[in-house]
Write an enzyme that holds these catalytic residues in place. Structure first.
Site, mmCIF file in Angstrom:
data_model
loop_
_atom_site.group_PDB
_atom_site.id
_atom_site.type_symbol
_atom_site.label_atom_id
_atom_site.label_comp_id
_atom_site.label_asym_id
_atom_site.label_seq_id
_atom_site.Cartn_x
_atom_site.Cartn_y
_atom_site.Cartn_z
ATOM 1 N N ASP A 35 25.001 30.674 -1.992
ATOM 2 C CA ASP A 35 26.051 31.798 -2.396
ATOM 3 C C ASP A 35 27.111 32.148 -1.405
ATOM 4 O O ASP A 35 27.257 32.973 -0.952
ATOM 5 C CB ASP A 35 25.224 32.841 -2.672
ATOM 6 C CG ASP A 35 23.971 32.738 -3.494
ATOM 7 O OD1 ASP A 35 24.065 31.916 -4.455
ATOM 8 O OD2 ASP A 35 23.014 33.440 -3.256
ATOM 9 N N GLU A 198 27.325 34.898 -13.849
ATOM 10 C CA GLU A 198 26.849 35.683 -12.475
ATOM 11 C C GLU A 198 28.255 35.270 -11.617
ATOM 12 O O GLU A 198 29.088 34.114 -11.893
ATOM 13 C CB GLU A 198 25.618 35.359 -12.020
ATOM 14 C CG GLU A 198 25.387 34.082 -11.572
ATOM 15 C CD GLU A 198 23.700 33.817 -11.413
ATOM 16 O OE1 GLU A 198 23.086 34.678 -11.734
ATOM 17 O OE2 GLU A 198 23.533 32.583 -10.777
#
Length: 316
Positions: A35, A198
């Protein structure tokens, strides 16, 4: 097959090794990280990844090749309401302060957690929780409060966020202590594009807004990145194409990314995580950087994920 098995074995040890590739640069630093939020502050690129769910580290480089690691810049021990996990950081510099936004816990109905914000005088921290409670604690429009990205446009700070296939945009107060209404009085606007899952991200190029997100399952090989283009930061966002995905010769699960642009140039780089070949463990992800290019009409070329990476890059 021997090449794939060798890479999987060495990657499992967490080493920066890419077989049969001269001057291999991807992954860009050692260890399991995911991420990645990449930002440029002056002549330095800072990368803030998810580490192990209990703390954040960060990495700094002046050339995208050589990195300095700063450990434990914030953890569950310093965020009173984050009992279980921290992940998916986002970073903003404002008025000589550095604001680290983060996802904490795994919010379902009635649970404490959501999107928080911490502050420091330095990009490498240490960071202190700004509010003592989540900035976004609730599920609104079906969007789990995770995976936030903060975007500055025309003096306004917007935050895009959301999991479970829904994405919201909110306006942040100038001191980042809360959100404020849009001109029409709404506090949350849903902007979910087709196939969104997402990991939202936004950048602006030539007056147009590029909204990007992750698709597929974050634990699976089909994790990937798609994008849309709009004339407004609020959309509408019509899905253009998938531009980052697995390569059976390189890695799987390429997704949850950020983008940096070298100031004064049209040079763009995508910073993302991917899973080494042969690995299926949820946490086995490496941070990588590859070049991102555009066609004449402004659409994004599909990114080729590589072992070689981008080499040494002048950032200023």
């Amino acid at each position: 097959m021997k090449k794939q098995l060798l890479f999987s074995l060495v990657a499992g040890l967490g080493l920066l090794f890419c077989p049969m590739v001269a001057n291999a640069q991807n992954p860009v630093f050692d260890g399991w990280n995911a991420d990645p939020e990449a930002v440029l502050f002056g002549d330095t690129c800072w990368v803030y990844p998810t580490v192990n769910g209990k703390r954040f580290d960060c990495f700094a480089s002046t050339n995208l090749k050589d990195w300095t690691k700063y450990e434990d810049i914030i953890s569950v021990n310093t965020v009173s309401w984050a009992e279980r996990c921290l992940w998916a950081p986002a970073m903003v510099r404002k008025d000589n302060k550095y604001y680290l936004f983060f996802s904490a816990n795994d919010v379902h109905e009635g649970e404490i957690g959501g999107i928080g914000v911490a502050v420091s005088d330095k990009p490498q921290g240490p960071f202190e929780d700004l509010l003592g409670h989540p900035l976004i604690p609730n599920i609104v429009n079906g969007a789990q409060p995770i995976d936030q990205y903060v975007f500055l446009d025309n003096g306004e700070y917007y935050m895009y966020y959301g999991g479970w296939g829904h994405c919201n945009i909110v306006r942040l107060k100038d001191d980042f202590t809360g959100i404020k209404p849009f001109d029409d009085g709404e506090m949350y606007k849903e902007i979910t594009p087709e196939k969104y899952v997402e990991g939202p991200f936004m950048f602006k190029r030539n007056g147009r807004y590029y909204f990007m997100w992750s698709e597929g399952s974050w634990t699976g090989p089909d994790y990937s990145v798609s994008y849309a283009i709009s004339d407004s930061p609020f959309g509408p966002f019509r899905r253009e194409a998938k531009i980052l995905q697995q390569d059976p010769e390189v890695a799987t699960g390429a997704g949850h990314h950020s983008v940096i642009n070298i100031p004064g140039t049209d040079d763009y780089y995508i910073v993302y995580h991917r899973r080494p070949l042969g690995h299926t463990e949820a946490g086995h992800r490496h941070v990588c950087i590859d070049k991102m290019e555009f066609l004449e009409d402004g659409t994004i070329k599909p990114v080729k994920i590589t072992f070689e990476g981008v080499g040494a890059v002048k950032l200023k």
